[in-house]
Structures are given as structure tokens and as C-alpha cells.
Design an enzyme around this catalytic site. Structure first.
Site, PDB file in Angstrom:
ATOM      1  N   HIS A   1       0.858  -1.186   0.000  1.00  0.00           N
ATOM      2  CA  HIS A   1       0.000   0.000   0.000  1.00  0.00           C
ATOM      3  C   HIS A   1       0.891   1.233   0.000  1.00  0.00           C
ATOM      4  O   HIS A   1       2.004   1.219   0.512  1.00  0.00           O
ATOM      5  CB  HIS A   1      -0.880  -0.038   1.254  1.00  0.00           C
ATOM      6  CG  HIS A   1      -1.981   0.958   1.297  1.00  0.00           C
ATOM      7  ND1 HIS A   1      -1.767   2.287   1.610  1.00  0.00           N
ATOM      8  CD2 HIS A   1      -3.315   0.835   1.084  1.00  0.00           C
ATOM      9  CE1 HIS A   1      -2.921   2.924   1.599  1.00  0.00           C
ATOM     10  NE2 HIS A   1      -3.882   2.074   1.278  1.00  0.00           N
TER      11      HIS A   1
ATOM     12  N   ASP B   1       2.389  -4.622   8.079  1.00  0.00           N
ATOM     13  CA  ASP B   1       1.158  -3.851   7.889  1.00  0.00           C
ATOM     14  C   ASP B   1      -0.004  -4.821   8.052  1.00  0.00           C
ATOM     15  O   ASP B   1      -0.287  -5.628   7.169  1.00  0.00           O
ATOM     16  CB  ASP B   1       1.164  -3.217   6.503  1.00  0.00           C
ATOM     17  CG  ASP B   1      -0.140  -2.496   6.171  1.00  0.00           C
ATOM     18  OD1 ASP B   1      -1.074  -2.537   6.993  1.00  0.00           O
ATOM     19  OD2 ASP B   1      -0.232  -1.912   5.075  1.00  0.00           O
TER      20      ASP B   1
ATOM     21  N   GLN C   1      -5.265  -5.421   6.764  1.00  0.00           N
ATOM     22  CA  GLN C   1      -6.209  -6.408   6.229  1.00  0.00           C
ATOM     23  C   GLN C   1      -6.207  -7.700   7.035  1.00  0.00           C
ATOM     24  O   GLN C   1      -7.211  -8.421   7.070  1.00  0.00           O
ATOM     25  CB  GLN C   1      -5.870  -6.702   4.770  1.00  0.00           C
ATOM     26  CG  GLN C   1      -5.985  -5.506   3.847  1.00  0.00           C
ATOM     27  CD  GLN C   1      -7.393  -4.924   3.831  1.00  0.00           C
ATOM     28  OE1 GLN C   1      -8.384  -5.623   3.988  1.00  0.00           O
ATOM     29  NE2 GLN C   1      -7.468  -3.611   3.637  1.00  0.00           N
TER      30      GLN C   1
ATOM     31  N   LYS D   1     -11.144  -1.024   9.896  1.00  0.00           N
ATOM     32  CA  LYS D   1     -11.172  -2.265   9.121  1.00  0.00           C
ATOM     33  C   LYS D   1     -11.675  -3.422   9.981  1.00  0.00           C
ATOM     34  O   LYS D   1     -12.055  -4.469   9.465  1.00  0.00           O
ATOM     35  CB  LYS D   1      -9.779  -2.613   8.606  1.00  0.00           C
ATOM     36  CG  LYS D   1      -9.031  -1.441   7.982  1.00  0.00           C
ATOM     37  CD  LYS D   1      -9.082  -1.422   6.508  1.00  0.00           C
ATOM     38  CE  LYS D   1      -8.125  -0.384   5.945  1.00  0.00           C
ATOM     39  NZ  LYS D   1      -8.458  -0.013   4.566  1.00  0.00           N
TER      40      LYS D   1
ATOM     41  N   CYS E   1      -4.751   2.367  -3.843  1.00  0.00           N
ATOM     42  CA  CYS E   1      -3.539   2.895  -3.212  1.00  0.00           C
ATOM     43  C   CYS E   1      -2.387   1.904  -3.331  1.00  0.00           C
ATOM     44  O   CYS E   1      -1.604   1.709  -2.393  1.00  0.00           O
ATOM     45  CB  CYS E   1      -3.784   3.253  -1.750  1.00  0.00           C
ATOM     46  SG  CYS E   1      -4.938   4.608  -1.525  1.00  0.00           S
TER      47      CYS E   1
END
Length: 404
Positions: free
Chosen positions: A122, A199, A202, A225, A362
Site C-alpha cells: 500500500h 502492515d 487487512q 477495518k 492505493c
């Protein structure tokens, strides 16, 4: 699965009902998840009957809210297998990565050093490092992907050198849904003396996460999220690393003592939380963690995997559809239809009360790698079901008829 269906049915999510009472087939959970009523109620209560500032007031309600705020930190930290003193509240994952870059990175990276990113990152895990690179002059290397769309850890092993100080990878791709072998990534990074940042935006809503078992050094994530509020997220970091990082923003709450001659700072994590914190949002974030923990992320992953399998199987049967990413993607299906721009598909699907994402997500370097300007992305949540998949497929067939 029956328990999950009972707990997470659409009726628990007010945002999934249109003004006319019809069902909204929401397939954009990778962008932001809808909120269950229990989280909405927790936010409303914190903003209303329970509201007060934290850390400063000597009156009872402020003391109670301070206890609730710090209890929220503890619950969120435990949700990912960490401890409360290791969790810094941020505005989201993007700010968390910027914090690591501007604090740890500025203090530890120098000319001649290298960091390793991947092709699928991202923008939030690319741009902060480029901004710092412009100041310091270290090198950024890019790990390629396998044919299935996974970060190629064999290639990473060949690329890593003692000059690498950091590896920063997505735990789950926001475009492809591909899942990283995070423990192997940690072993590879640590094998050359580098740290690992994951990261987890998700991953956190789709997979069980235990930062201790993963042995990562930094883990970043966002509440919205995970069925929580916007405007809040977290940076988890190993205690010894966090304790050595300098502050990156100045203001109230992050200090020990201020004089015009010299300022001393509070210990971590407060050192990184300048100003009045996102009190209400933290309460909502913890409520969302409790809600998901009550369902169980193993059940969530199984539920979303079944929907991914069903969707990919149907799309694979269309000879004008290109699928991206691995077959076992985590809750995300990205695809393209010959002769139909994803934005046009998204517009027509909206007429059918189906919401997907269309664009570069992104992740423009990944789009360039895939050879497309954009993809259509359907992403699932705990409230998604087979009716949503059926509505998506009907909308795709209608779109293809319109475009001939």
C-alpha cells in the site's frame, strides 16, 4: 458457521439496510468495515453519558473514563497477543508507519543502509520511507512477487544483506488478499540483523494475529477495518525497541516536565501520544475487538474463505474475466472484465445495490506489475453471505450485457 451467522447477521449492522428497507450488498470491507450495533452503542455511550477527558481530571467521571480508556488499550493489545505498554494509539495504520519512519527510522537509518519493501505494498508503506529517504539517503529495495501474487520470500532471502536495517511487508495484501508467511519473513529479517514491520490492516479482521508468535518488531493496524471507528489505529512494537524510540510529535500528555531550558518525556507509549487522545474512538475500538473475539477469527476466516472460493469459481467460468491473486486469498477477490473499466462496473453495480471498490486501491506499483490501470475488488466481512455473491454476479452479467 451457524454461530457466526447468528451473531453477525445483517440485522446487527444498521449500515447494511437502505433507506427503503432493502438490503445493501456491501462488498467493500477491505476499504472500511460496517459497524455492529454493539460498537455503535459503545461509542454513543462513551460520547454521551460516560463522556469526560482522560488523564487530567481529578473528578470522578474523568477518573472513570481514564480507567476505561486504558482498559481499552489493554484489551486491544491482548487481542493481538501484546501487552498494553507496547501499544501506541495512532490515527490509523498510515500514521503508525509514519511514526516508525520518523522516530525509529530517523534515529537509526543512515546513508549506506537499506530497507526492503515488496511489490504489493500500500502507498502508506512506501511513501513514508521515501520521504525519509529524501532526508537521509538510504536505499529502498523491492521484493518481487510469485506468479500467485505472494511476496516471494525466496527472493527476499537472496536479496537481504547485512546492510538491510528493516523489512516492511503487508501481512495480507489489500488488493490480492495474498497472505504472507510472516514468521518466515521475521526469521529472514532477523537473520541479517534487520527488524520486521508488518502492515496488519487487512490481516487483523481476517486472521488470528499473535505478535509474539509472529516475532515481528512492529505491527500496525486500523480500527475501522475491524468493525470499529475511523480515526484510530495502533502501533504495536517490542517493548525494548519502543522504549528507545524518541518522540515524534510534541504537546500535552507526552511529557514528564517542561521548562524553557529543557523538556523530559513520558515513558512509552504515552511519549508518542501528544495531545488529547481519541477517547471515544478507543472505547469503540476495544468494543470491536471484543465483538470479533467473541465470534472467533478462525470462524471468520473460514466464512470469508468459503465466499472467496464461491466467487472465484463463478468468475473463473467467465472467459472475459481476469482474476488476480491466489486461490486462497483472505477475504478479497480482485478481477477485471475485458472491455469494461472497473469504475463503470462499480457504477452499474451500485444501481443494483452492490458496493465494490474500483481503482488502484492505493497500490499503483502493484497495478503496474499486473499490467492494468485498475481492478474491481470485492471484499468480504463477517456479515457477507451468498446473497451478496449472487447479487454481484447478477450485476456483472448486467454490466456485460450493457457493454455488449
Amino acid at each position: 458457521m451457524s454461530d457466526l451467522a447468528a451473531i453477525s447477521r445483517k440485522a446487527n449492522f444498521p449500515g447494511l439496510v437502505n433507506a427503503d428497507g432493502s438490503v445493501w450488498h456491501y462488498l467493500d470491507s477491505a476499504a472500511t468495515a460496517q459497524k455492529p450495533q454493539i460498537v455503535i452503542d459503545a461509542v454513543a455511550r462513551a460520547m454521551g453519558a460516560d463522556y469526560a477527558t482522560v488523564h487530567r481530571g481529578v473528578y470522578a467521571r474523568s477518573a472513570d473514563m481514564t480507567l476505561a480508556f486504558e482498559a481499552a488499550r489493554r484489551r486491544i493489545a491482548h487481542f493481538i497477543g501484546g501487552q498494553e505498554e507496547e501499544l501506541v494509539f495512532t490515527r490509523g495504520a498510515s500514521e503508525a508507519i509514519n511514526l516508525v519512519a520518523q522516530s525509529w527510522g530517523a534515529a537509526n537509518l543512515k546513508q549506506g543502509d537499506r530497507i526492503l519493501l515488496s511489490q504489493l505494498e500500500h502507498h502508506s508503506n512506501i511513501v513514508p520511507w521515501q520521504l525519509l529517504q529524501d532526508r537521509i539517503g538510504f536505499a529502498i529495495d523491492v521484493c518481487p512477487l510469485t506468479d500467485e501474487g505472494l511476496i516471494d520470500l525466496d527472493a527476499a532471502e537472496r536479496m537481504l544483506t547485512p546492510q538491510h536495517r528493516l523489512v516492511a511487508f503487508a501481512h495480507v495484501s489489500n488488493v490480492l488478499g495474498s497472505m504472507l508467511d510472516a514468521r518466515r519473513a521475521a526469521d529472514l529479517a532477523h537473520g541479517v540483523g534487520a527488524l520486521l514491520l508488518l502492515d496488519g490492516c487487512q490481516a487483523l479482521a481476517r486472521l488470528p494475529v499473535d505478535v509474539a508468535a509472529l516475532d515481528c518488531d512492529f505491527y500496525v493496524f486500523s480500527a475501522h477495518k475491524l468493525y470499529g471507528p475511523t480515526g484510530i489505529g495502533g502501533l504495536w512494537a517490542k517493548r525494548d525497541i519502543l522504549s528507545q524510540m524518541p518522540p515524534w510529535q510534541g504537546g500535552g500528555s507526552m511529557i514528564d516536565r517542561v521548562t524553557f531550558a529543557r523538556t523530559t518525556y513520558a515513558p512509552a507509549p504515552q511519549r508518542f501520544e501528544a495531545g488529547t487522545p481519541a477517547i471515544v474512538e478507543a472505547i469503540g475500538f476495544a468494543a470491536a475487538c471484543d465483538y470479533v473475539a467473541g465470534i472467533g477469527l478462525e470462524a471468520v476466516h473460514a466464512h470469508e474463505s468459503a465466499l472467496v472460493e464461491q466467487t472465484r469459481a463463478a468468475l473463473r467460468g467467465m472467459n472475459d474475466v481476469t482474476l488476480f491473486g491466489p486461490e486462497d486469498s483472505a477475504g478479497i477477490v480482485s478481477f477485471a472484465i475485458d472491455g469494461v473499466h472497473p469504475h463503470d462496473l462499480g457504477t452499474i453495480l451500485d444501481e443494483e445495490h452492490v458496493a465494490i471498490r474500483a481503482g488502484h486501491h492505493c497500490a499503483q506499483p502493484l497495478m503496474e506489475h499486473l499490467g492494468v490501470p485498475a481492478t474491481a475488488r470485492a471484499s468480504f466481512g463477517i456479515y457477507s453471505d451468498e446473497d451478496d455473491v449472487a447479487a454481484l454476479l447478477r450485476g456483472i452479467e448486467r454490466t456485460k450485457r450493457i457493454f455488449g
